[in-house]
Design a protein around this motif. Structure first.
Motif, mmCIF file in Angstrom:
data_model
loop_
_atom_site.group_PDB
_atom_site.id
_atom_site.type_symbol
_atom_site.label_atom_id
_atom_site.label_comp_id
_atom_site.label_asym_id
_atom_site.label_seq_id
_atom_site.Cartn_x
_atom_site.Cartn_y
_atom_site.Cartn_z
ATOM 1 N N ASP A 25 0.800 -1.231 0.000
ATOM 2 C CA ASP A 25 0.000 0.000 0.000
ATOM 3 C C ASP A 25 0.830 1.277 0.000
ATOM 4 O O ASP A 25 0.455 2.278 0.642
ATOM 5 N N ARG A 26 1.958 1.269 -0.678
ATOM 6 C CA ARG A 26 2.730 2.502 -0.817
ATOM 7 C C ARG A 26 3.170 2.641 -2.273
ATOM 8 O O ARG A 26 4.367 2.594 -2.582
ATOM 9 N N PRO A 27 2.204 2.776 -3.182
ATOM 10 C CA PRO A 27 2.520 2.690 -4.613
ATOM 11 C C PRO A 27 3.514 3.747 -5.099
ATOM 12 O O PRO A 27 4.404 3.429 -5.888
ATOM 13 N N GLN A 28 3.380 4.974 -4.628
ATOM 14 C CA GLN A 28 4.291 6.009 -5.121
ATOM 15 C C GLN A 28 5.713 5.799 -4.604
ATOM 16 O O GLN A 28 6.692 5.971 -5.341
ATOM 17 N N LEU A 29 5.808 5.429 -3.330
ATOM 18 C CA LEU A 29 7.144 5.182 -2.773
ATOM 19 C C LEU A 29 7.786 3.973 -3.455
ATOM 20 O O LEU A 29 8.994 3.959 -3.733
ATOM 21 N N LEU A 30 6.977 2.956 -3.715
ATOM 22 C CA LEU A 30 7.504 1.769 -4.396
ATOM 23 C C LEU A 30 8.098 2.135 -5.756
ATOM 24 O O LEU A 30 9.197 1.685 -6.108
ATOM 25 N N ARG A 31 7.385 2.940 -6.516
ATOM 26 C CA ARG A 31 7.892 3.300 -7.856
ATOM 27 C C ARG A 31 9.192 4.093 -7.756
ATOM 28 O O ARG A 31 10.075 3.958 -8.589
ATOM 29 N N ARG A 32 9.320 4.908 -6.722
ATOM 30 C CA ARG A 32 10.593 5.628 -6.533
ATOM 31 C C ARG A 32 11.717 4.649 -6.222
ATOM 32 O O ARG A 32 12.826 4.768 -6.760
ATOM 33 N N ALA A 33 11.425 3.657 -5.382
ATOM 34 C CA ALA A 33 12.455 2.666 -5.046
ATOM 35 C C ALA A 33 12.856 1.857 -6.276
ATOM 36 O O ALA A 33 14.051 1.630 -6.534
ATOM 37 N N ASP A 109 12.518 3.430 0.676
ATOM 38 C CA ASP A 109 13.893 3.925 0.578
ATOM 39 C C ASP A 109 14.309 4.001 -0.886
ATOM 40 O O ASP A 109 13.544 3.636 -1.789
ATOM 41 N N LEU A 110 15.507 4.434 -1.128
ATOM 42 C CA LEU A 110 16.041 4.416 -2.496
ATOM 43 C C LEU A 110 17.542 4.191 -2.470
ATOM 44 O O LEU A 110 18.205 4.448 -1.468
ATOM 45 N N TRP A 111 18.026 3.698 -3.580
ATOM 46 C CA TRP A 111 19.467 3.461 -3.719
ATOM 47 C C TRP A 111 20.129 4.641 -4.428
ATOM 48 O O TRP A 111 19.529 5.246 -5.337
ATOM 49 N N LEU A 112 21.356 4.938 -4.063
ATOM 50 C CA LEU A 112 22.154 5.906 -4.809
ATOM 51 C C LEU A 112 22.780 5.186 -6.005
ATOM 52 O O LEU A 112 22.982 3.960 -5.981
#
Length: 320
Positions: A25-33, A109-112
């Motif tokens: 249930d975090r679709p926008q954050l998932l797409r960023r990750a 989160d996201l990776w550099l």
């Protein structure tokens, strides 16, 4: 002069990597990750396994492409087919992974861009390593703090004493064979999957030191919808399970006091004053300097609120 060919049994310089992203249930954050993983400047193949836990899979995420620098990029969409929760979702991804290496990234989160490149290089320099981590940038309430180790190894003894919070699960990278056949899958019996990452790191370090790249290679976002925010009862129960699963923890008084201090703070936060005080006293008997136990006593006494303590800690990029 022609460049000599590598020996036939030499490992590939850029082995294929599978990246497990458990999500709910975090679709926008998932797409960023997902985007941050696909944008890695890594010449090898990378597949993302987006595992939807207790939520409807978004199949439009699936795609196949080639990175500008070479290397296939693929996104697979899966439903958690195991125990509901983070541990089952991660294991669904691990068991479906095709890569020689398996990594995690939390969905918020996201990776550099250079993460994989740097960590795979460390694995290549030390074939004995089975797992590597890296430092992180932690963003909380608009402030960014840096958490980076000052050494490139984490030992089992260190992990018994300290969680080593610089080693965040969004930086974990394993050799898949070692993870599946030696370290073992993520513990699906941990209540609420709390501390599943710490448990996994303890099991990995029990076999071999864990490698660490001494650079921040992922960005971690702390917010109120973070997975375990204020799930106090689950935290207490999960830490009991963790200590039972790792009896070595009880042999290091300061390390055991750290865990008991966390439990005392959780008990105080949920209003169980008597249990909080008893647990805090037990922690202080193991280590008089354990700050979580003192904070738990302050919360249990009503002098401060747990929300205030957490706000102050998170402003500095720390948790309880």
């Amino acid at each position: 002069m022609a460049t000599p060919a590598p020996p036939p049994d030499a490992p590939p310089a850029a082995p294929p990597v599978s990246v497990v992203i458990a999500t709910r249930d975090r679709p926008q954050l998932l797409r960023r990750a997902v985007a941050s993983v696909l944008d890695q400047r890594y010449p090898g193949d990378v597949e993302v396994l987006a595992v939807f836990d207790q939520s409807t899979p978004e199949h439009d995420l699936a795609r196949e492409a080639t990175a500008p620098g070479g290397g296939a990029r693929r996104v697979r969409v899966l439903a958690n087919a195991r125990v509901p929760g983070l541990a089952g979702a991660r294991n669904t991804g691990i068991t479906a992974a095709a890569g020689e290496l398996v990594a995690f990234c939390d969905d918020d989160d996201l990776w550099l861009p250079g993460k994989l490149e740097a960590q795979v290089a460390l694995l290549a320099r030390d074939p004995g390593l089975e797992a590597v981590t890296a430092g992180v940038l932690v963003e909380a309430k608009g402030k960014v703090s840096v958490r980076v180790l000052d050494r490139d190894r984490i030992t089992h003894d260190e992990l018994l004493l300290s969680r080593v919070s610089e080693a965040h699960p969004s930086t974990y990278l394993f050799r898949r064979a070692a993870l599946v056949d030696g370290i073992g899958l993520v513990d699906e019996e941990l209540p609420g999957s709390y501390a599943e990452d710490y448990d996994l790191l303890l099991r990995a370090a029990r076999r071999h030191d864990v490698g660490a790249v001494t650079l921040p290679l992922a960005k971690v976002f702390w917010h109120r919808s973070s997975f375990f925010a204020e799930r106090w009862r689950t935290i207490v129960d999960a830490l009991d399970h963790l200590v039972a699963a790792h009896p070595e923890l009880a042999t290091v008084p300061a390390g055991l006091a750290r865990i008991e201090g966390q439990q005392a703070f959780a008990l105080a936060s949920m209003g169980d004053r008597r249990a909080a005080v008893a647990t805090a006293r037990r922690a202080l008997a193991h280590d008089r300097t354990q700050p979580r136990a003192w904070l738990a006593l302050l919360v249990a006494s009503g002098l401060v609120r747990s929300e205030w303590v957490l706000r102050v800690l998170q402003a500095g990029g720390r948790g309880i």
